[in-house]
Motif scaffolding. Sequence first.
Motif, PDB file in Angstrom:
ATOM      1  N   GLU A   1       4.603   4.827 -10.553  1.00 35.61           N
ATOM      2  CA  GLU A   1       3.855   5.067 -11.722  1.00 35.61           C
ATOM      3  C   GLU A   1       3.115   3.937 -11.979  1.00 35.61           C
ATOM      4  O   GLU A   1       2.042   3.814 -12.781  1.00 35.61           O
ATOM      5  CB  GLU A   1       4.449   5.710 -12.796  1.00 35.61           C
ATOM      6  CG  GLU A   1       4.780   7.097 -12.666  1.00 35.61           C
ATOM      7  CD  GLU A   1       5.381   7.893 -13.845  1.00 35.61           C
ATOM      8  OE1 GLU A   1       5.422   7.089 -14.759  1.00 35.61           O
ATOM      9  OE2 GLU A   1       5.941   8.865 -13.800  1.00 35.61           O
TER      10      GLU A   1
ATOM     11  N   ALA B   1       0.635  -1.117  -0.036  1.00 34.14           N
ATOM     12  CA  ALA B   1      -0.033   0.141  -0.063  1.00 34.14           C
ATOM     13  C   ALA B   1       0.827   1.227  -0.081  1.00 34.14           C
ATOM     14  O   ALA B   1       0.626   2.189  -0.652  1.00 34.14           O
ATOM     15  CB  ALA B   1      -0.782   0.012   1.076  1.00 34.14           C
ATOM     16  N   ILE B   2       2.033   1.319   0.911  1.00 31.46           N
ATOM     17  CA  ILE B   2       2.904   2.401   0.801  1.00 31.46           C
ATOM     18  C   ILE B   2       3.408   2.635  -0.426  1.00 31.46           C
ATOM     19  O   ILE B   2       3.541   3.774  -0.971  1.00 31.46           O
ATOM     20  CB  ILE B   2       3.642   2.103   2.098  1.00 31.46           C
ATOM     21  CG1 ILE B   2       3.147   2.218   3.348  1.00 31.46           C
ATOM     22  CG2 ILE B   2       4.981   3.320   1.887  1.00 31.46           C
ATOM     23  CD1 ILE B   2       4.022   1.996   4.460  1.00 31.46           C
TER      24      ILE B   2
ATOM     25  N   SER C   1       2.786   1.425  -3.560  1.00 31.06           N
ATOM     26  CA  SER C   1       1.880   1.675  -4.733  1.00 31.06           C
ATOM     27  C   SER C   1       1.450   2.983  -4.786  1.00 31.06           C
ATOM     28  O   SER C   1       1.290   3.646  -5.681  1.00 31.06           O
ATOM     29  CB  SER C   1       0.895   0.738  -4.574  1.00 31.06           C
ATOM     30  OG  SER C   1      -0.074   1.259  -3.438  1.00 31.06           O
ATOM     31  N   GLY C   2       1.415   3.762  -3.737  1.00 29.71           N
ATOM     32  CA  GLY C   2       1.281   5.254  -3.769  1.00 29.71           C
ATOM     33  C   GLY C   2       2.223   6.037  -4.240  1.00 29.71           C
ATOM     34  O   GLY C   2       1.960   7.177  -4.523  1.00 29.71           O
ATOM     35  N   LEU C   3       3.431   5.470  -4.434  1.00 29.02           N
ATOM     36  CA  LEU C   3       4.660   6.253  -4.858  1.00 29.02           C
ATOM     37  C   LEU C   3       4.815   6.086  -6.296  1.00 29.02           C
ATOM     38  O   LEU C   3       5.662   6.832  -6.914  1.00 29.02           O
ATOM     39  CB  LEU C   3       5.863   5.784  -3.891  1.00 29.02           C
ATOM     40  CG  LEU C   3       5.905   6.247  -2.564  1.00 29.02           C
ATOM     41  CD1 LEU C   3       6.776   5.744  -1.664  1.00 29.02           C
ATOM     42  CD2 LEU C   3       5.645   7.714  -2.347  1.00 29.02           C
TER      43      LEU C   3
ATOM     44  N   PRO D   1       2.045   0.488 -10.579  1.00 28.43           N
ATOM     45  CA  PRO D   1       1.718  -0.110  -9.451  1.00 28.43           C
ATOM     46  C   PRO D   1       1.627  -1.715  -9.600  1.00 28.43           C
ATOM     47  O   PRO D   1       1.948  -2.674  -9.037  1.00 28.43           O
ATOM     48  CB  PRO D   1       0.434  -0.010  -8.698  1.00 28.43           C
ATOM     49  CG  PRO D   1       0.078   1.313  -9.439  1.00 28.43           C
ATOM     50  CD  PRO D   1       0.872   1.563 -10.840  1.00 28.43           C
TER      51      PRO D   1
ATOM     52  N   ASP E   1      10.831   3.470 -11.567  1.00 28.00           N
ATOM     53  CA  ASP E   1      10.226   3.900 -10.445  1.00 28.00           C
ATOM     54  C   ASP E   1      11.160   3.700  -9.077  1.00 28.00           C
ATOM     55  O   ASP E   1      11.096   3.974  -8.147  1.00 28.00           O
ATOM     56  CB  ASP E   1       9.126   3.035 -10.054  1.00 28.00           C
ATOM     57  CG  ASP E   1       7.820   3.381 -10.883  1.00 28.00           C
ATOM     58  OD1 ASP E   1       7.755   4.674 -11.384  1.00 28.00           O
ATOM     59  OD2 ASP E   1       7.016   2.467 -11.333  1.00 28.00           O
TER      60      ASP E   1
END
Length: 77
Positions: free
Chosen positions: A14, A7-8, A10-12, A16, A42
């Motif tokens: 491009e 979750a952490i 995937s928010g960062l 996921p 990424d």
Amino acid sequence: MEELLVAIVSGLVEDPSAIEVTCDAPSEEGVIVYHVHVAQQDMGRIIGKQGKIAKAIRTVMRSAASRRGEKVLVEID
């Protein structure tokens, strides 16, 4: 713990869909090592300038693990 890490991260990133998190069995000291693999483009987003984002990810994971009585280590590959 693995879901939190995904979750952490995937928010960062491009892309996921390229996130892979693998988990090693606990070592003799009880430390669980999580390996994070992301797309090559990424990597900079995950590491951050001077490693600040990577350090923050590790801090959050250690804090969450300590609440559960575990010890974790996050490696970004």
